[in-house]
Design an enzyme around this catalytic site. Structure first.
Site, PDB file in Angstrom:
ATOM      1  N   ASN A   1       0.802  -1.231   0.000  1.00  0.00           N
ATOM      2  CA  ASN A   1       0.000   0.000   0.000  1.00  0.00           C
ATOM      3  C   ASN A   1       0.828   1.271   0.000  1.00  0.00           C
ATOM      4  O   ASN A   1       0.488   2.265  -0.629  1.00  0.00           O
ATOM      5  CB  ASN A   1      -0.982  -0.026   1.177  1.00  0.00           C
ATOM      6  CG  ASN A   1      -0.272  -0.110   2.518  1.00  0.00           C
ATOM      7  OD1 ASN A   1       0.724  -0.805   2.647  1.00  0.00           O
ATOM      8  ND2 ASN A   1      -0.780   0.615   3.492  1.00  0.00           N
TER       9      ASN A   1
ATOM     10  N   GLY B   1       1.622  -6.079   7.089  1.00  0.00           N
ATOM     11  CA  GLY B   1       0.732  -6.661   6.077  1.00  0.00           C
ATOM     12  C   GLY B   1      -0.548  -7.100   6.737  1.00  0.00           C
ATOM     13  O   GLY B   1      -0.927  -6.576   7.796  1.00  0.00           O
TER      14      GLY B   1
ATOM     15  N   GLU C   1       3.041  -5.432  12.224  1.00  0.00           N
ATOM     16  CA  GLU C   1       2.148  -4.277  12.005  1.00  0.00           C
ATOM     17  C   GLU C   1       1.058  -4.759  11.062  1.00  0.00           C
ATOM     18  O   GLU C   1       1.319  -4.994   9.887  1.00  0.00           O
ATOM     19  CB  GLU C   1       2.936  -3.131  11.357  1.00  0.00           C
ATOM     20  CG  GLU C   1       4.032  -2.559  12.217  1.00  0.00           C
ATOM     21  CD  GLU C   1       3.491  -1.969  13.501  1.00  0.00           C
ATOM     22  OE1 GLU C   1       4.176  -2.047  14.529  1.00  0.00           O
ATOM     23  OE2 GLU C   1       2.368  -1.446  13.472  1.00  0.00           O
TER      24      GLU C   1
ATOM     25  N   CYS D   1      -3.518   1.390   6.467  1.00  0.00           N
ATOM     26  CA  CYS D   1      -4.003   0.670   7.649  1.00  0.00           C
ATOM     27  C   CYS D   1      -4.529   1.647   8.706  1.00  0.00           C
ATOM     28  O   CYS D   1      -5.198   1.236   9.637  1.00  0.00           O
ATOM     29  CB  CYS D   1      -2.890  -0.181   8.233  1.00  0.00           C
ATOM     30  SG  CYS D   1      -1.415   0.770   8.573  1.00  0.00           S
TER      31      CYS D   1
ATOM     32  N   GLU E   1       6.944   0.130  16.370  1.00  0.00           N
ATOM     33  CA  GLU E   1       8.001   0.705  15.535  1.00  0.00           C
ATOM     34  C   GLU E   1       8.152   2.172  15.920  1.00  0.00           C
ATOM     35  O   GLU E   1       7.442   2.668  16.791  1.00  0.00           O
ATOM     36  CB  GLU E   1       7.612   0.567  14.054  1.00  0.00           C
ATOM     37  CG  GLU E   1       7.502  -0.882  13.597  1.00  0.00           C
ATOM     38  CD  GLU E   1       7.166  -0.990  12.104  1.00  0.00           C
ATOM     39  OE1 GLU E   1       6.156  -0.422  11.677  1.00  0.00           O
ATOM     40  OE2 GLU E   1       7.931  -1.652  11.382  1.00  0.00           O
TER      41      GLU E   1
HETATM   42  O1  TXE Z   1      -0.931  -8.485   2.515  1.00  0.00           O
HETATM   43  P1  TXE Z   1      -0.034  -9.709   2.795  1.00  0.00           P
HETATM   44  P2  TXE Z   1      -1.557  -8.112   1.170  1.00  0.00           P
HETATM   45  C1  TXE Z   1      -4.213  -5.894   4.722  1.00  0.00           C
HETATM   46  C2  TXE Z   1      -5.339  -5.517   3.816  1.00  0.00           C
HETATM   47  C3  TXE Z   1      -5.090  -6.372   2.631  1.00  0.00           C
HETATM   48  C4  TXE Z   1      -4.603  -7.640   3.292  1.00  0.00           C
HETATM   49  C5  TXE Z   1      -3.794  -8.468   2.377  1.00  0.00           C
HETATM   50  O2  TXE Z   1      -6.578  -5.911   4.392  1.00  0.00           O
HETATM   51  O3  TXE Z   1      -6.266  -6.646   1.908  1.00  0.00           O
HETATM   52  O4  TXE Z   1      -3.775  -7.193   4.348  1.00  0.00           O
HETATM   53  O5  TXE Z   1      -2.920  -7.573   1.683  1.00  0.00           O
HETATM   54  C6  TXE Z   1       4.271 -11.139   2.185  1.00  0.00           C
HETATM   55  N1  TXE Z   1       5.229 -15.526   4.682  1.00  0.00           N
HETATM   56  N2  TXE Z   1      -3.076  -5.019   4.622  1.00  0.00           N
HETATM   57  O6  TXE Z   1      -1.855  -9.239   0.240  1.00  0.00           O
HETATM   58  O7  TXE Z   1      -0.458 -10.944   2.099  1.00  0.00           O
HETATM   59  C7  TXE Z   1       3.785 -10.554   0.884  1.00  0.00           C
HETATM   60  O8  TXE Z   1       4.534 -11.062  -0.203  1.00  0.00           O
HETATM   61  C8  TXE Z   1       5.948 -14.394   4.610  1.00  0.00           C
HETATM   62  C9  TXE Z   1      -2.811  -4.132   5.724  1.00  0.00           C
HETATM   63  O9  TXE Z   1      -0.572  -7.089   0.715  1.00  0.00           O
HETATM   64  O10 TXE Z   1       0.021  -9.727   4.254  1.00  0.00           O
HETATM   65  C10 TXE Z   1       4.012  -9.073   1.113  1.00  0.00           C
HETATM   66  O11 TXE Z   1       5.360  -8.746   0.873  1.00  0.00           O
HETATM   67  N3  TXE Z   1       5.574 -13.300   3.903  1.00  0.00           N
HETATM   68  C11 TXE Z   1      -1.379  -3.720   5.720  1.00  0.00           C
HETATM   69  C12 TXE Z   1       3.667  -8.914   2.589  1.00  0.00           C
HETATM   70  O12 TXE Z   1       3.788 -10.217   3.155  1.00  0.00           O
HETATM   71  C13 TXE Z   1       4.391 -13.372   3.249  1.00  0.00           C
HETATM   72  C14 TXE Z   1      -0.932  -3.214   4.381  1.00  0.00           C
HETATM   73  C15 TXE Z   1       2.236  -8.395   2.814  1.00  0.00           C
HETATM   74  O13 TXE Z   1       1.379  -9.284   2.150  1.00  0.00           O
HETATM   75  C16 TXE Z   1       3.572 -14.512   3.281  1.00  0.00           C
HETATM   76  C17 TXE Z   1      -1.234  -4.188   3.370  1.00  0.00           C
HETATM   77  C18 TXE Z   1       4.043 -15.634   4.044  1.00  0.00           C
HETATM   78  N4  TXE Z   1       3.348 -16.764   4.110  1.00  0.00           N
HETATM   79  C19 TXE Z   1      -2.308  -5.066   3.498  1.00  0.00           C
HETATM   80  N5  TXE Z   1       2.462 -14.260   2.523  1.00  0.00           N
HETATM   81  C20 TXE Z   1      -1.045  -2.633   6.732  1.00  0.00           C
HETATM   82  N6  TXE Z   1      -1.158  -2.957   8.004  1.00  0.00           N
HETATM   83  O14 TXE Z   1      -0.654  -1.552   6.359  1.00  0.00           O
HETATM   84  C21 TXE Z   1       2.584 -13.013   2.060  1.00  0.00           C
HETATM   85  N7  TXE Z   1       3.750 -12.461   2.473  1.00  0.00           N
END
Ligand code: TXE
Length: 482
Positions: free
Chosen positions: A152, A228, A250, A284, A463
């Site tokens: 994001n 994430g 986070e 977020c 953080e």
């Molecule tokens: O997040 P992911 P995504 C939320 C938001 C979004 C949802 C999924 O609701 O719809 O999370 O978004 C890596 N082991 N937020 O798909 O899947 C992945 O490659 C290790 C809130 O972006 O969590 C990426 O680099 N790593 C959030 C990172 O994790 C893994 C902002 C985030 O991906 C993994 C974004 C695994 N098994 C989404 N699977 C915020 N808090 O700001 C994925 N990744």
């Protein structure tokens, strides 16, 4: 046309993935593949970890002010390359170019400078035992750490993680999101230009389930800093915790925006436009649940819906676009599924609730009109689950107790916003909201020294400022008898 192939950054060099395989990278504003990213795997992570291992002793021994100098050079290069980086961010993520130029990229260089200078003021504790003994606490870098960041705010959150890790003397194996890899790739070239020693930072592109998982499970990567989704965070914790790795998570949020009748109405209205829809609602910290005290509910709702209906959704490159594209087709479908759910749960769409076809080159892009939904119960799924798009709900409340029940009713607890001119109300809300951050009469006002993070399912750890240095270092307390 030959597509740009992004490369990994391992051991100081830009290299292809061991597999020789690549994944398509899509520009969400035009719905077409515009580059390719390495489909890396555990072999690439092994190489990155070994490069970091080789560099860690010399980097830890590098004087703080030397580490600081190199990081400041990287910050200067980010500033010098603002135009290219902002354009790359906008193309990769779909956000308006003006937002990337004003927020994402400047914040990336601020992150580098903040921690490059912060480390020069990070001091050790000492405890004197009345002449019997003296204690002093050493803070040593962990060694090799893993940083995994989301799509994001790509370069903003990538640097937010790696900067304190590098400044405190660690070497890093980092993975940006496969959905938005471009600025991390451009950043790696700036690191080479700035003279960052080989192996200090390694960036490996690819799928979370392969590359991210390899980082999380690698026995010699001793700490994981992740931003994430909550579901992914939960999985990472299940892998890393039994390995006794330090974890900073986070995660998601479902943030309340509480507007009391005694608020500064115009300021609350203006800021709520941003806290609802900035970055297409993909932050977020966005306030996705709006609670308005009954005496001003109708007035606020009418004024808010009127302004929202006038927002322009279109080509992120156009300076008059208020919203660009959401990050992917899958995400557009996820957000739209919540619009459908809201209607099933009895909600009324006051504006938006549809995808947008801006036409022209954006014909096949992933756009959604900013959406306001009313008439839902506080505990329905639409008001409990993170949507992470340009969708907010709005509902009235009467008393502080009532709105606190609503606000605290979700599994999340990341950030809350409160609008009131009554300091007693503000302090009571601050004390009783289950939240890592509470903004009063403002939103997204950020002092990087403050503890940043959530409670409940919004994450673990903090953080920011010295909290980040505490995370990326291990303490040894030395007690000397006198
Ligand atoms: O997040 P992911 P995504 C939320 C938001 C979004 C949802 C999924 O609701 O719809 O999370 O978004 C890596 N082991 N937020 O798909 O899947 C992945 O490659 C290790 C809130 O972006 O969590 C990426 O680099 N790593 C959030 C990172 O994790 C893994 C902002 C985030 O991906 C993994 C974004 C695994 N098994 C989404 N699977 C915020 N808090 O700001 C994925 N990744």
């Amino acid at each position: 046309m030959r597509l740009l192939k992004i490369q990994n950054y391992i051991g100081g060099s830009l290299v292809a993935p061991n597999s020789g395989k690549y994944l398509d990278n899509i520009n969400p504003a035009i719905g077409e593949v515009y580059s390719q990213i390495p489909d890396s795997d555990r072999h690439d992570i092994e190489q990155a970890q070994q490069a970091a291992e080789k560099a860690k002793e010399s980097w830890a021994k590098t004087p703080k002010n030397k580490r600081s100098e190199i990081m400041m050079r990287i910050a200067d290069l980010i500033d010098q390359n603002l135009e290219e980086l902002a354009k790359a961010e906008s193309i990769d993520n779909g956000k308006p170019l003006k937002l990337a130029k004003a927020v994402d990229i400047p914040r990336a260089s601020s992150n580098m400078r903040f921690f490059a200078t912060g480390i020069l003021h990070y001091s050790n504790e000492s405890h004197d035992m009345d002449g019997i003994a003296i204690n002093y606490t050493l803070r040593k870098p962990i060694g090799v750490v893993g940083c995994i960041s989301p799509w994001n705010l790509p370069l903003y959150l990538f640097t937010w993680k790696i900067a304190p890790a590098l400044a405190s003397g660690n070497c890093v194996v980092a993975k940006p999101s496969e959905v938005t890899p471009m600025t991390a790739y451009l950043f790696s070239k700036l690191c080479i230009e700035a003279g960052l020693p080989a192996g200090v930072l390694n960036i490996v592109h690819g799928l979370g389930s392969k590359v991210g998982a390899s980082i999380t499970s690698h026995p010699k990567i001793k700490a994981i800093s992740f931003t994430g989704g909550t579901a992914t965070g939960k999985h990472i914790a299940s892998v890393a915790a039994p390995m006794f790795k330090k974890l900073s998570l986070e995660l998601g949020g479902k943030n309340p925006n509480i507007i009391f009748a005694d608020c500064d109405f115009e300021k609350a209205l203006k800021t709520t436009m941003h806290s609802s829809f900035a970055n297409q609602g993909q932050i977020c910290l966005c306030g996705s649940r709006i609670f308005v005290q009954r005496p001003i509910y109708d007035k606020f709702k009418t004024a808010f819906v009127d302004k929202v209906s006038k927002l322009k959704v279109g080509n992120p490159m156009d300076s008059d676009s208020n919203l660009g594209a959401v990050v992917s087709k899958e995400h557009q479908e996820k957000v739209m599924s919540y619009v459908a759910l809201a209607q099933e749960e009895g909600g009324t769409i006051l504006t938006g609730g549809v995808t947008v076809n801006p036409g022209g080159i954006n014909e096949k892009g992933y756009f959604i009109r900013p959406t306001v939904i009313e008439g839902l119960s506080f505990d329905c799924r639409t008001n409990q689950e993170e949507i992470f798009g340009p969708v907010v709900t709005i509902m009235p409340f009467d008393t502080e107790e009532e709105v606190l029940t609503y606000a605290n009713s979700t599994e999340y607890g990341l950030a809350a916003t409160v609008w009131t001119q009554d300091v007693g109300k503000a302090t009571r809300m601050g004390a009783n909201l289950e939240s890592g951050i509470v903004w009063v009469n403002c939103w997204l006002v950020r002092d990087l020294r403050t503890p940043f993070g959530g409670v409940k399912n919004s994450g673990v750890g903090r953080e920011g400022g010295f909290n980040a240095f505490n995370f990326f270092t291990e303490s040894t307390n030395v007690c000397i008898a006198l």
